[in-house]
Design a protein around this motif. Structure first.
Motif, PDB file in Angstrom:
ATOM      1  N   HIS A  66      39.322   4.149 -18.499  1.00  0.00           N
ATOM      2  CA  HIS A  66      39.196   5.549 -18.285  1.00  0.00           C
ATOM      3  C   HIS A  66      40.900   6.012 -18.431  1.00  0.00           C
ATOM      4  O   HIS A  66      41.654   5.202 -18.599  1.00  0.00           O
ATOM      5  N   SER A  93      42.335   7.680 -16.063  1.00  0.00           N
ATOM      6  CA  SER A  93      43.029   7.650 -14.929  1.00  0.00           C
ATOM      7  C   SER A  93      44.256   6.924 -14.468  1.00  0.00           C
ATOM      8  O   SER A  93      44.868   7.315 -13.828  1.00  0.00           O
ATOM      9  N   ARG A  97      34.856   0.365 -22.778  1.00  0.00           N
ATOM     10  CA  ARG A  97      34.220  -0.290 -22.061  1.00  0.00           C
ATOM     11  C   ARG A  97      33.527  -1.404 -22.743  1.00  0.00           C
ATOM     12  O   ARG A  97      32.703  -1.029 -23.891  1.00  0.00           O
ATOM     13  N   GLN A 118      37.964  10.738 -23.005  1.00  0.00           N
ATOM     14  CA  GLN A 118      37.633  11.519 -21.708  1.00  0.00           C
ATOM     15  C   GLN A 118      38.956  12.398 -21.758  1.00  0.00           C
ATOM     16  O   GLN A 118      39.672  12.273 -22.554  1.00  0.00           O
ATOM     17  N   GLY A 126      37.720  13.790 -14.173  1.00  0.00           N
ATOM     18  CA  GLY A 126      37.585  12.996 -15.555  1.00  0.00           C
ATOM     19  C   GLY A 126      36.561  13.611 -15.916  1.00  0.00           C
ATOM     20  O   GLY A 126      35.636  13.090 -16.096  1.00  0.00           O
TER      21      GLY A 126
END
Ligand code: PHE
Length: 344
Positions: A176, A178, A202, A216, A314
């Motif tokens: 991600h 993040s 992923r 993202q 996100g």
């Protein structure tokens, strides 16, 4: 024509020049080039014969071979441009030549739909005082998980099946955007606002809604007394920017170890009033996981949670692009198929 390499170079040159002069198309010029200049051609065979000559003749023969080469090259070049000029003249003189017709247009590509949406959102957020940040796609486990309050054996790791890049599992492809939250906190003094558009990875069995590589856009705001109200306001502005009008939203509790409280923000389906295939007949679209930055994450980034607070979101960029353009299979996005891309 067969050439004897012991031939008088002067005679060879005259022969070559005469034949260049009478050549009347590009093919004929290419044939002469091959015969005299290319590998295995006349000049090359003269040069190859030098070691067998008496020593006192070698130097002179070498020089002559080179002169021959240069002279033929020049003659070929000159004839080539003369032929091209003549063919252009002939075309112009033809009855159907029209100098006012537009030239053939060069085919130009277009920006990928993900790039288009990314740029729009960058414009929108920078206009609200956000900075656009970047972070590594090959990331340390620390930033991707640990610093985000997801320790080694935490069950939340199961929902983000990861590509590991080393034996010890310390280096991963980021699952991600993040991790850039903590990288940003390390670099920028609060208060700050930032977005991070980028690619994430992923380990997925791919299908119409799952792809191993997707996009993202992370958002992070750190400041004094930042509240859920600020979060909702920012998300509504985002949706207005994307869909061009106000969109109703609702918050449901959502669990992410790096936010507390955490939410799933749903948007009212922009395509229907009473249910359609995009919203799976529910009139709501799950679009924006978000929440208030967990104190442990602020600490990981070296920020005092007693003094500062923040929110993070996100946005699923790939999903948003699919929604906006009604693409029904995420795998189209990175397929590189021109038939798909030319539609944008
Ligand atoms: N990083 C989370 C995911 O990819 C989404 C998220 C970002 C949730 C920020 C909360 C806050 O699933």
């Amino acid at each position: 024509m067969a050439h004897d390499s012991t031939h008088d170079p002067e005679a060879l040159l005259q022969d070559a020049l005469a034949r260049v002069a009478t050549a009347n198309d590009a093919d004929a010029l290419r044939a002469l080039d091959r015969e005299f200049l290319q590998k295995g051609g006349v000049v090359a065979s003269i040069l190859a014969s030098i070691p067998n000559l008496p020593p006192e003749k070698r130097k002179e023969t070498g020089q002559r071979a080179n002169q021959l080469k240069v002279a033929i090259e020049a003659a070929l070049l000159e004839k080539k441009s003369a032929l091209e000029g003549a063919s252009l003249d002939a075309e112009r003189a033809g009855g159907d030549f029209d100098a006012t017709l537009p030239a053939a247009r060069e085919a130009r590509g277009s920006l990928h739909p993900i790039t288009q949406v990314t740029r729009e959102l960058e414009d929108l957020f920078t206009s609200m005082g956000y900075t656009v940040l970047d972070g590594p796609e090959v990331e340390l486990d620390w930033y991707n998980f640990e610093a985000l309050n997801i320790p080694k054996d935490h069950p939340a790791r199961d929902s983000q099946d990861t590509f590991y890049c080393d034996k010890d599992g310390k280096v991963v492809l980021r699952t991600h955007t993040s991790p850039v939250q903590v990288r940003a906190m390390e670099r920028i003094k609060p208060p700050f606002r930032a977005i991070v558009p980028g690619k994430v990875f992923r380990q997925e069995s791919t299908d119409a809604s799952h792809e191993h590589t997707f996009h993202q856009m992370e958002g992070l705001v750190v400041g004094k007394d930042v509240s859920v109200g600020h979060l909702i306001g920012a998300m509504k502005t985002l949706l207005r920017g994307v869909f061009g009008r106000d969109i109703e939203v609702r918050l449901r509790p959502g669990y992410f170890p790096f936010v507390e409280p955490g939410f799933e923000l749903d948007a009212r389906c922009p395509f229907c009033k009473s249910g359609c295939s995009v919203c799976k007949q529910s009139t709501w679209i799950e679009l924006l996981p978000c929440g208030m930055v967990h104190p442990n994450v602020l600490k990981s980034g070296g920020i005092d949670p007693e003094e500062w607070s923040g929110f993070a979101f996100g946005l699923g960029l790939s999903r948003l692009v699919m929604l906006r353009t009604k693409i029904d299979d995420v795998r189209h996005l990175l397929s590189g198929d021109l038939r798909f891309l030319e539609q944008f």
